[in-house]
Design a protein around this motif. Structure first.
Motif, PDB file in Angstrom:
ATOM      1  N   UNK A   1       0.839  -1.202   0.000  1.00 55.54           N
ATOM      2  CA  UNK A   1       0.000   0.000   0.000  1.00 55.54           C
ATOM      3  C   UNK A   1       0.871   1.249   0.000  1.00 55.54           C
ATOM      4  N   UNK A   2       0.443   2.249  -0.726  1.00 57.40           N
ATOM      5  CA  UNK A   2       1.173   3.509  -0.827  1.00 57.40           C
ATOM      6  C   UNK A   2       0.545   4.528   0.113  1.00 57.40           C
ATOM      7  N   UNK A   3       1.378   5.162   0.935  1.00 61.23           N
ATOM      8  CA  UNK A   3       0.914   6.198   1.876  1.00 61.23           C
ATOM      9  C   UNK A   3       1.596   7.500   1.500  1.00 61.23           C
ATOM     10  N   UNK A   4       0.805   8.527   1.232  1.00 64.42           N
ATOM     11  CA  UNK A   4       1.319   9.851   0.888  1.00 64.42           C
ATOM     12  C   UNK A   4       0.863  10.826   1.965  1.00 64.42           C
ATOM     13  N   UNK A   5       1.831  11.468   2.637  1.00 66.00           N
ATOM     14  CA  UNK A   5       1.534  12.447   3.684  1.00 66.00           C
ATOM     15  C   UNK A   5       1.801  13.843   3.142  1.00 66.00           C
ATOM     16  N   UNK A   6       0.776  14.683   3.111  1.00 65.07           N
ATOM     17  CA  UNK A   6       0.900  16.041   2.586  1.00 65.07           C
ATOM     18  C   UNK A   6       0.701  17.036   3.727  1.00 65.07           C
ATOM     19  N   UNK A   7       1.694  17.874   3.971  1.00 70.67           N
ATOM     20  CA  UNK A   7       1.573  18.949   4.954  1.00 70.67           C
ATOM     21  C   UNK A   7       0.547  19.941   4.405  1.00 70.67           C
ATOM     22  N   UNK A   8      -0.593  20.081   5.091  1.00 69.35           N
ATOM     23  CA  UNK A   8      -1.679  20.891   4.549  1.00 69.35           C
ATOM     24  C   UNK A   8      -1.333  22.368   4.505  1.00 69.35           C
ATOM     25  N   UNK A   9      -0.320  22.794   5.268  1.00 75.69           N
ATOM     26  CA  UNK A   9       0.042  24.210   5.289  1.00 75.69           C
ATOM     27  C   UNK A   9       1.089  24.576   4.258  1.00 75.69           C
ATOM     28  N   UNK A  10       2.009  23.650   3.961  1.00 73.00           N
ATOM     29  CA  UNK A  10       3.100  23.967   3.037  1.00 73.00           C
ATOM     30  C   UNK A  10       2.984  23.250   1.701  1.00 73.00           C
ATOM     31  N   UNK A  11       2.187  22.184   1.651  1.00 77.45           N
ATOM     32  CA  UNK A  11       2.111  21.385   0.433  1.00 77.45           C
ATOM     33  C   UNK A  11       3.237  20.386   0.289  1.00 77.45           C
ATOM     34  N   UNK A  12       4.164  20.310   1.252  1.00 75.42           N
ATOM     35  CA  UNK A  12       5.275  19.375   1.172  1.00 75.42           C
ATOM     36  C   UNK A  12       4.748  17.942   1.308  1.00 75.42           C
ATOM     37  N   UNK A  13       5.334  17.043   0.522  1.00 77.65           N
ATOM     38  CA  UNK A  13       4.849  15.672   0.448  1.00 77.65           C
ATOM     39  C   UNK A  13       5.924  14.702   0.917  1.00 77.65           C
ATOM     40  N   UNK A  14       5.523  13.683   1.717  1.00 80.93           N
ATOM     41  CA  UNK A  14       6.389  12.566   2.102  1.00 80.93           C
ATOM     42  C   UNK A  14       5.671  11.272   1.752  1.00 80.93           C
TER      43      UNK A  14
ATOM     44  N   UNK B   1      -1.227  16.896   8.789  1.00 83.05           N
ATOM     45  CA  UNK B   1      -0.964  16.149   7.566  1.00 83.05           C
ATOM     46  C   UNK B   1      -2.236  15.468   7.061  1.00 83.05           C
ATOM     47  N   UNK B   2      -2.359  15.429   5.742  1.00 82.66           N
ATOM     48  CA  UNK B   2      -3.405  14.657   5.083  1.00 82.66           C
ATOM     49  C   UNK B   2      -2.761  13.388   4.549  1.00 82.66           C
ATOM     50  N   UNK B   3      -3.226  12.251   5.049  1.00 83.61           N
ATOM     51  CA  UNK B   3      -2.688  10.957   4.644  1.00 83.61           C
ATOM     52  C   UNK B   3      -3.603  10.348   3.583  1.00 83.61           C
ATOM     53  N   UNK B   4      -3.046  10.053   2.434  1.00 83.21           N
ATOM     54  CA  UNK B   4      -3.776   9.378   1.365  1.00 83.21           C
ATOM     55  C   UNK B   4      -3.198   7.981   1.162  1.00 83.21           C
ATOM     56  N   UNK B   5      -4.045   6.968   1.289  1.00 85.69           N
ATOM     57  CA  UNK B   5      -3.620   5.576   1.183  1.00 85.69           C
ATOM     58  C   UNK B   5      -4.211   4.983  -0.101  1.00 85.69           C
ATOM     59  N   UNK B   6      -3.365   4.316  -0.882  1.00 87.80           N
ATOM     60  CA  UNK B   6      -3.813   3.599  -2.078  1.00 87.80           C
ATOM     61  C   UNK B   6      -3.318   2.166  -1.986  1.00 87.80           C
ATOM     62  N   UNK B   7      -4.240   1.215  -2.092  1.00 88.64           N
ATOM     63  CA  UNK B   7      -3.858  -0.191  -2.007  1.00 88.64           C
ATOM     64  C   UNK B   7      -3.553  -0.725  -3.399  1.00 88.64           C
ATOM     65  N   UNK B   8      -3.001  -1.943  -3.451  1.00 85.74           N
ATOM     66  CA  UNK B   8      -2.607  -2.555  -4.719  1.00 85.74           C
ATOM     67  C   UNK B   8      -3.810  -2.814  -5.612  1.00 85.74           C
ATOM     68  N   UNK B   9      -5.001  -3.034  -5.021  1.00 88.08           N
ATOM     69  CA  UNK B   9      -6.186  -3.303  -5.838  1.00 88.08           C
ATOM     70  C   UNK B   9      -7.000  -2.046  -6.120  1.00 88.08           C
ATOM     71  N   UNK B  10      -6.420  -0.857  -5.846  1.00 87.75           N
ATOM     72  CA  UNK B  10      -7.047   0.392  -6.243  1.00 87.75           C
ATOM     73  C   UNK B  10      -7.928   1.048  -5.203  1.00 87.75           C
ATOM     74  N   UNK B  11      -8.093   0.443  -4.021  1.00 86.79           N
ATOM     75  CA  UNK B  11      -8.867   1.105  -2.971  1.00 86.79           C
ATOM     76  C   UNK B  11      -8.099   2.298  -2.422  1.00 86.79           C
ATOM     77  N   UNK B  12      -8.821   3.339  -1.993  1.00 80.22           N
ATOM     78  CA  UNK B  12      -8.185   4.544  -1.451  1.00 80.22           C
ATOM     79  C   UNK B  12      -8.813   4.902  -0.113  1.00 80.22           C
ATOM     80  N   UNK B  13      -8.060   5.689   0.634  1.00 77.30           N
ATOM     81  CA  UNK B  13      -8.501   6.110   1.970  1.00 77.30           C
ATOM     82  C   UNK B  13      -7.787   7.409   2.311  1.00 77.30           C
ATOM     83  N   UNK B  14      -8.479   8.320   2.971  1.00 78.46           N
ATOM     84  CA  UNK B  14      -7.877   9.600   3.343  1.00 78.46           C
ATOM     85  C   UNK B  14      -8.156   9.893   4.810  1.00 78.46           C
TER      86      UNK B  14
END
Length: 983
Positions: free
Chosen positions: A47-60, A80-93
């Motif tokens: 699963x892919x986890x993307x963390x976006x700092x909501x104030x600066x837009x910086x991504x980890x 931070x806004x965490x966006x999760x994408x699984x291998x079968x295409x499911x997403x979660x925020x």
């Protein structure tokens, strides 16, 4: 900058960055989120986890491993806004709020639903209780307290020193001294010299003082603040079992992060005002019928931050001023003035005189996100203050000093993330100068005992530190081996130049006494004290530190924190110092004399330095072991504990004094009208030509001067350390977070001084008798045998403030039992090791600190800060027991700080120290932002908090003042008004 810094720093930076090894900040300025990604209880590998700092837009970014475990280390605290994408295409925020130093465990269930709150909200107040968005840190062995940006900006305080809020953490003691704004912790808490074993990190940069007392650079004797409060975003106070990445601290760590610019332009302008009309008189001023001393204090400043390039490049600037004028009254004593010289007009020295202080603090930062894998940051801070002080009472304004305090810090940092590791490389340069100077250096000092002190001050000083530090830190992507491991390792190298100028009594002081029985009056001085020689010592020192830390999640219940740190210094003890032949002969004479009396406690060779026999201490290994056990694997009930060794450092000033006492000598000249001995000591026939530096120089040249003191340190001097042990329980009750913990600290290797040239046996009255050493007066030696013991009970409870609930409360209780076996200067026992353990300055049996914030109607907000404590123990010298003979003197001598039998003076209520501070804020919406009108009152109930108790019990008769205080700590009831505009 010293050229040796540049070459060494460049080479080291290349080696560390190429090797991906290093040291340093890690959790000192960041946070970490760990957890597992699941879908219906099944681990989501890849699963892919993307963390976006909501104030600066910086991504980890992070990728879950085969077991679904993920880690996002080294995130700047924030939202931070965490966006999760699984291998079968499911997403979660999900949105999460992280605090500095936090290691949060956050499981991500793809099928979960986040409820309540505004999904677009971005501030802490809106997010902290929205569904499962709040990151919770309970699976840690560390005992720590986080202080939020909201608390810093909202709770009442008079002087804008963010360290004041460290008192929210159990075990922390703030120094109430107006001229020494420092803090201490654990068994080393209290006043005086006990603040040394702490450290403060600002964005990973250590503010540790390597030379002076007070713990932090610039705080040894300052009424200023160590850093701009405007620039501080939040901080964390760690009081036990902190991790191996933290350096040079035996008792407590504060880690603060500064504010950064965001994608929105934000700013603030503030001002606070106070004068003597806002302050009541204290107890002793009322008792003496004094008026409130004149006072005017203005504190003001501004900040601005925003984008230069959206989502890429941001800036932040801050500037603060603390400008105050306090008046000190000079009132001559009531001694007989009839024999004063005609030239001394006492009335001309009396009156009210201004004591101005001004501090300017500057801060600037640039943050550049080159791409999602690379961040560059540059920041500069500068502190500048001038303080005219050191007069009042019987000390005239002529004898004032001007204390100049400057601190410059520059830091550059590069963070880089790959698929395998996160690397953090930083270089920081720090230069500080603390310079108390004589305001009137052309006037010799004159002290007419009992009446007035006039002329110039006796002493000027300068302590300078120049330090270049290269740090590198590596965090390895988590891997599975009997659980999930998150490993950090690193190191630092600091290149330091130290300068100590201690011009003690370089301006001579002549003392006059009115003692007819000894043929003394005010027409001529009874003595003069004068320092001559070269009062400057310089040294170069290289500090190396290495650590490795493994945060090991064994399973859903058990987490282990394992680490070890090693530190080394090339020149901690002024290693190139060479003992002079005369001093070596004196030390050998002292050893021979002591051995002839049957003593074996002093070995001259330990104190004779050849310039190459002081090897650096190589055994400063500090292992740390901690655990946390989540009983139900739901982060509600957690048992935790830990043990470890924590090395600090010996202050360079202790080593420098060995050279200073050889290069520079304080001479005491005894004068008389007839040149005859007085009290068995030879005197010099007084001549008016002696009343000057030139006159005293002439006496020294003619050989008419006493011998100087010999100060020595052992060649095998070791740095101090504490062994710490803790066990505790954390429990959540709805919105409340609570904890109970028991702390044990044993401090060793703390420095102590004692005179060598004294007889082993006491005399018939049980008193010590010194023997004479050819060529010197007293020989004072340092030892590593001072110890402290501390047992603490810490209780905390917190309901965080949220905009939904409109209120928040924190509470901490500290129960303390602290003792030490000697003071730093132990002149009361033939052997330093014979001194018994007695309560020390940390032995405040009970302390309660609470804070609260509550929203009121009409855009009003009330906040408060409550402190209750049992008060400090005080020294008792009980000479009424002298008839017990030598045995009494062996176990109870002058100089005890604290007492074998606790003398408790509760005056007159349950707590000896009580203070309640309140702030009322009215917020008004204005074009472009908010305007806040602020009113504060400190010590609302005007409690008299006493200090300076008389602890002397005479051999015969009664001391009617025994147990009575002579001063107060803190302030009487005081008001302050202010405003703040923010956008």
């Amino acid at each position: 900058m010293n050229s040796r810094y540049l070459g060494a720093a460049s080479a080291l930076a290349i080696v560390l960055s190429l090797g991906a090894a290093g040291a340093a900040s890690a959790q000192t300025s960041t946070a970490t989120v760990r957890g597992v990604v699941t879908d219906g209880g099944t681990a989501e590998a890849g699963a892919s986890i993307v963390a976006t700092d909501v104030n600066t837009g910086f991504v980890s970014r992070a990728t879950a491993n085969a077991n679904g475990n993920y880690a996002l280390p080294n995130l700047r605290p924030g939202t931070y806004r965490l966006n999760v994408s699984t291998a079968d295409g499911d997403t979660y925020e999900q949105t999460v709020v992280l605090q500095v130093g936090q290691q949060a465990y956050l499981p991500l269930e793809v099928g979960a639903t986040v409820s309540a709150g505004d999904p677009s909200a971005t501030d802490v107040e809106d997010l902290i209780v929205v569904g499962n968005r709040n990151a919770i840190e309970v699976r840690t062995s560390e005992i720590a307290t986080n202080v939020s940006a909201l608390q810093i900006s909202t709770l009442p305080q008079s002087n804008r020193n963010f360290l004041n809020f460290a008192a929210l953490a159990p075990g922390i003691r703030l120094n109430p001294d107006e001229f020494r704004r420092d803090f201490s912790s654990g068994g080393n808490a209290g006043g005086g010299l006990s603040s040394n074993q702490v450290n403060v990190f600002i964005d990973g940069v250590s503010l540790k003082s390597n030379v002076n007392q007070g713990g932090l650079i610039g705080q040894d004797a300052s009424r200023g603040n160590p850093f701009s409060q405007l620039a501080v975003q939040e901080f964390r106070v760690s009081t036990s079992n902190f991790k191996a990445e933290y350096e040079q601290a035996g008792t407590a760590i504060i880690t603060a992060i500064t504010r950064s610019g965001t994608n929105e332009f934000t700013g603030e302008v503030f001002g606070f005002y106070q004068n003597e009309d806002f302050t009541k008189r204290n107890y002793f001023q009322r008792l003496r019928g004094q008026e409130t001393p004149a006072l005017e204090r203005q504190q003001y400043g501004a900040s601005l931050g925003g984008p230069i390039i959206q989502d890429r490049l941001h800036f932040f600037l801050a500037y603060e001023v603390n400008d105050q004028v306090r008046n000190n009254d000079v009132v001559a004593g009531g001694g007989d003035r009839t024999t004063l010289p005609a030239r001394v007009n006492v009335a001309s020295y009396e009156g009210s005189f201004a004591s101005p202080f001004r501090q300017d603090i500057y801060f600037g930062k640039l943050t550049f996100r080159a791409n999602d894998a690379s961040t560059l940051e540059l920041q500069v801070s500068y502190r500048d203050e001038d303080d005219v002080r050191g007069f009042g009472g019987q000390t005239s304004f002529e004898r004032a000093e001007n204390v100049i305090n400057e601190v410059l810090s520059v830091k550059g940092q590069w963070d880089f993330q790959s698929d395998l590791f996160f690397n953090e490389l930083s270089v920081d340069y720090r230069e500080s100068s603390f310079r108390p100077s004589i305001l009137n250096p052309d006037l010799v000092g004159e002290n007419f005992n009992g009446i007035i002190q006039i002329g110039g001050r006796s002493t000027s000083q300068e302590v300078r530190e120049e330090i270049l530090t290269v740090r590198n830190n590596v965090t390895i992507e988590p891997f599975e081996l009997g659980g999930s491991h998150l490993i950090k390792f690193g190191g630092k190298v600091s290149f330091a130049d130290f300068t100590v100028f201690n011009g003690q009594n370089t301006n001579p002081t002549f003392t006059y006494n009115l003692t007819p029985s000894q043929n003394l009056d005010y027409s001529f001085p009874s003595q003069a004290v004068y320092g001559v020689g070269a009062p400057t010592v310089t040294a170069e020192n290289t500090q190396i530190g290495l650590f490795i830390q493994d945060d090991w999640e064994v399973n859903d219940h058990l987490t282990l924190n394992l680490g070890i740190r090693w530190d080394y210094e090339t020149n901690a003890k002024n290693d190139k110092f060479v003992t002079s032949p005369a001093a070596a002969a004196a030390l050998q004479f002292a050893e021979d004399t002591i051995r002839a009396q049957g003593g074996t406690h002093f070995e001259a060779d330990r104190y004779i330095s050849t310039g190459n026999n002081r090897d650096g201490f190589k055994n400063a290994f500090g292992p740390r072991v901690g655990f946390s056990y989540d009983v139900f694997a739901d982060q509600q009930t957690v048992v935790f504990g830990g043990a470890g060794r924590f090395y600090d450092r010996t202050l360079f000033r202790n080593a420098a004094e060995e050279s200073l006492f050889r290069q520079f000598a304080n001479r005491t000249f005894l004068f008389s009208r007839d040149g005859l001995p007085r009290n068995g000591q030879a005197t010099i026939l007084w001549n008016e030509s002696y009343r000057s530096r030139a006159g005293l120089d002439g006496l020294i040249a003619s050989g008419v001067a006493p011998n100087s003191e010999l100060r020595v340190i052992p060649n095998d001097l070791e740095p101090p350390y504490t062994d710490q042990f803790s066990i505790g329980l954390r429990q959540k009750f709805g919105d409340w977070n609570t904890s109970v913990s028991i702390i044990r600290q044993i401090g060793k290797n703390e420095i102590a001084y004692y005179p060598i040239n004294r007889n082993v046996a006491l005399n018939a009255q049980g008193r010590m008798v010194a023997f004479t050493v050819p060529g010197f007066g007293t020989i004072v030696a340092a030892e590593n045998n001072r110890e402290t013991r501390f047992t603490g009970l810490y209780v905390t409870a917190e309901k965080p403030y949220t905009s939904q609930s409109g209120w928040g409360v924190t509470f901490s209780y500290t129960g303390s039992d602290a003792e030490t076996n000697r003071n730093e200067f132990n002149f009361d026992f033939p052997l330093a090791s014979e001194r018994p353990f007695v309560p020390n300055g940390a032995d405040v049996e009970h302390q309660i600190v609470a804070s609260g914030i509550v929203d009121l109607p009409w855009q009003l907000q009330l906040s408060g800060f409550l402190t209750l404590s049992s008060g400090n123990p005080f020294g008792v010298n009980d000479f009424s027991r002298i008839d017990e003979g030598p045995e009494f003197f062996q176990n109870f001598r002058q100089g005890n700080f604290g007492q074998p039998e606790r003398y408790s003076f509760i005056i007159p209520n349950a707590f000896a120290y009580r203070s309640l501070d309140l702030r009322l804020t009215k917020t008004i919406a204005v074009p472009g932002g908010d305007l806040q009108l602020i009113g504060e009152v400190f010590n609302v109930f005007d409690y008299d908090n006493f200090n300076g108790y008389d602890g002397f019990i005479p051999e015969t008769g009664t001391n009617l003042n025994f147990g009575n205080p002579n001063s107060v700590i803190g302030t009487p009831r005081t008001f302050q008004v202010g405003m703040r505009y923010s956008f």
